[in-house]
Design a protein around this motif. Structure first.
Motif, PDB file in Angstrom:
ATOM      1  N   GLU A   9       0.814  -1.215   0.000  1.00  0.00           N
ATOM      2  CA  GLU A   9       0.000   0.000   0.000  1.00  0.00           C
ATOM      3  C   GLU A   9       0.851   1.269   0.000  1.00  0.00           C
ATOM      4  O   GLU A   9       0.358   2.348  -0.351  1.00  0.00           O
ATOM      5  CB  GLU A   9      -0.932   0.004   1.215  1.00  0.00           C
ATOM      6  N   ASN A  10       2.101   1.133   0.429  1.00  0.00           N
ATOM      7  CA  ASN A  10       2.956   2.321   0.546  1.00  0.00           C
ATOM      8  C   ASN A  10       4.184   2.259  -0.366  1.00  0.00           C
ATOM      9  O   ASN A  10       5.209   2.862  -0.063  1.00  0.00           O
ATOM     10  CB  ASN A  10       3.412   2.487   2.007  1.00  0.00           C
ATOM     11  N   LEU A  11       4.047   1.546  -1.472  1.00  0.00           N
ATOM     12  CA  LEU A  11       5.180   1.415  -2.397  1.00  0.00           C
ATOM     13  C   LEU A  11       5.661   2.772  -2.907  1.00  0.00           C
ATOM     14  O   LEU A  11       6.862   3.007  -3.043  1.00  0.00           O
ATOM     15  CB  LEU A  11       4.798   0.515  -3.579  1.00  0.00           C
ATOM     16  N   GLY A  12       4.726   3.656  -3.195  1.00  0.00           N
ATOM     17  CA  GLY A  12       5.107   4.983  -3.692  1.00  0.00           C
ATOM     18  C   GLY A  12       5.931   5.742  -2.668  1.00  0.00           C
ATOM     19  O   GLY A  12       6.963   6.348  -2.998  1.00  0.00           O
ATOM     20  N   LEU A  13       5.487   5.717  -1.401  1.00  0.00           N
ATOM     21  CA  LEU A  13       6.217   6.411  -0.338  1.00  0.00           C
ATOM     22  C   LEU A  13       7.575   5.768  -0.093  1.00  0.00           C
ATOM     23  O   LEU A  13       8.573   6.464   0.130  1.00  0.00           O
ATOM     24  CB  LEU A  13       5.387   6.402   0.946  1.00  0.00           C
ATOM     25  N   ILE A  14       7.613   4.436  -0.148  1.00  0.00           N
ATOM     26  CA  ILE A  14       8.898   3.739   0.016  1.00  0.00           C
ATOM     27  C   ILE A  14       9.864   4.165  -1.079  1.00  0.00           C
ATOM     28  O   ILE A  14      11.044   4.397  -0.828  1.00  0.00           O
ATOM     29  CB  ILE A  14       8.686   2.208  -0.004  1.00  0.00           C
ATOM     30  N   GLY A  15       9.356   4.280  -2.313  1.00  0.00           N
ATOM     31  CA  GLY A  15      10.198   4.736  -3.421  1.00  0.00           C
ATOM     32  C   GLY A  15      10.724   6.146  -3.191  1.00  0.00           C
ATOM     33  O   GLY A  15      11.907   6.420  -3.443  1.00  0.00           O
ATOM     34  N   GLU A  16       9.876   7.043  -2.697  1.00  0.00           N
ATOM     35  CA  GLU A  16      10.308   8.422  -2.426  1.00  0.00           C
ATOM     36  C   GLU A  16      11.403   8.445  -1.363  1.00  0.00           C
ATOM     37  O   GLU A  16      12.413   9.150  -1.498  1.00  0.00           O
ATOM     38  CB  GLU A  16       9.121   9.261  -1.966  1.00  0.00           C
ATOM     39  N   ARG A  17      11.189   7.690  -0.299  1.00  0.00           N
ATOM     40  CA  ARG A  17      12.189   7.647   0.780  1.00  0.00           C
ATOM     41  C   ARG A  17      13.483   7.004   0.302  1.00  0.00           C
ATOM     42  O   ARG A  17      14.579   7.398   0.715  1.00  0.00           O
ATOM     43  CB  ARG A  17      11.630   6.869   1.981  1.00  0.00           C
ATOM     44  N   ALA A  18      13.367   6.009  -0.571  1.00  0.00           N
ATOM     45  CA  ALA A  18      14.572   5.361  -1.107  1.00  0.00           C
ATOM     46  C   ALA A  18      15.384   6.347  -1.938  1.00  0.00           C
ATOM     47  O   ALA A  18      16.617   6.369  -1.863  1.00  0.00           O
ATOM     48  CB  ALA A  18      14.187   4.141  -1.944  1.00  0.00           C
ATOM     49  N   VAL A  19      14.701   7.184  -2.722  1.00  0.00           N
ATOM     50  CA  VAL A  19      15.402   8.199  -3.525  1.00  0.00           C
ATOM     51  C   VAL A  19      16.118   9.188  -2.611  1.00  0.00           C
ATOM     52  O   VAL A  19      17.270   9.574  -2.867  1.00  0.00           O
ATOM     53  CB  VAL A  19      14.408   8.928  -4.456  1.00  0.00           C
ATOM     54  N   GLU A  20      15.463   9.619  -1.538  1.00  0.00           N
ATOM     55  CA  GLU A  20      16.102  10.523  -0.569  1.00  0.00           C
ATOM     56  C   GLU A  20      17.345   9.857   0.031  1.00  0.00           C
ATOM     57  O   GLU A  20      18.396  10.489   0.178  1.00  0.00           O
ATOM     58  CB  GLU A  20      15.120  10.879   0.545  1.00  0.00           C
TER      59      GLU A  20
END
Length: 220
Positions: A9-20
């Motif tokens: 459910e939070n794949l998008g947020l995980i991707g954003e945090r991974a980029v950071e």
């Protein structure tokens, strides 16, 4: 299942945090390579200088990461960067110095003296010997130091969430503060997978940068 559902459910947020997370580590380690490799080469000229530099670099890596991040707050607050991205990058640069300096120094210092003499006999200058002989031979060991620095600092950067730098450590910090195992496990798994992926990628880069002659002599 709850944890897996949370991740999906939070794949998008995980991707954003991974980029950071990747941004902090990439910028910091790139700067560390630019500074530490020349230092490692320079100290091969003096054993006493090498001992001093490696001693201080070793001392830096023994400082707990949370303490170093905390120290950045009063030091950088006067210029408006007490928390966030900048102190996180500076701390990771400092932590990256030892493995890169040490491996560079070891690799250059252990180049076969006969090869140096052969290069000198061919009329090469000191810089030419360094660029055409010593550094190509040292690349595998230098890259091993860079790989160590990257993998180590992917874990260290997770602590940077506590000073507002973002990254995957945000899931871990929130998981602890909110007693939410879903966020805690998500952050831990994501950091681990990122470290594994980074190490595999850098291993490939190391093979590509290693000259064929050296690679063929390496043990299987």
């Amino acid at each position: 299942m709850e944890i897996l559902r949370f991740m999906v459910e939070n794949l998008g947020l995980i991707g954003e945090r991974a980029v950071e997370h990747i941004s902090i580590v990439f910028v910091a380690v790139t700067i560390a390579v630019v500074t530490a490799v020349p230092i490692g080469i320079a100290i091969t000229l003096s054993k006493s200088a090498a001992d001093v530099v490696l001693y201080f670099a070793s001392m830096m890596i023994t400082v707990p990461s949370i303490a170093l991040f905390g120290l950045m707050i009063p030091l950088l607050s006067p210029i408006g960067h007490g928390i966030g991205y900048v102190p996180a990058v500076i701390a990771v640069i400092l932590y990256s110095q030892l493995p890169i300096i040490r491996n560079t120094y070891t690799a250059i210092a252990n180049v076969d003296p006969a090869l140096r003499e052969a290069a000198r006999g061919m009329g090469m200058s000191t810089f030419q010997r360094l660029r055409q002989v010593e550094i190509p031979l040292a690349v595998p060991v230098i890259m091993a130091g860079i790989r160590t620095a990257v993998v180590m600092n992917i874990a260290v950067t997770a602590i940077a969430a506590y000073i507002g730098a973002g990254g995957l450590g945000t899931f871990i910090s929130r998981g602890i503060s909110q007693s939410d195992p879903r966020q805690l496990v998500t952050g831990a798994v994501a950091v681990s997978l990122l470290a594994i992926a980074a190490d595999l990628f850098l291993a490939l880069v190391q093979r590509l940068l290693t000259s064929r002659g050296i690679a063929s002599e390496a043990p299987a």
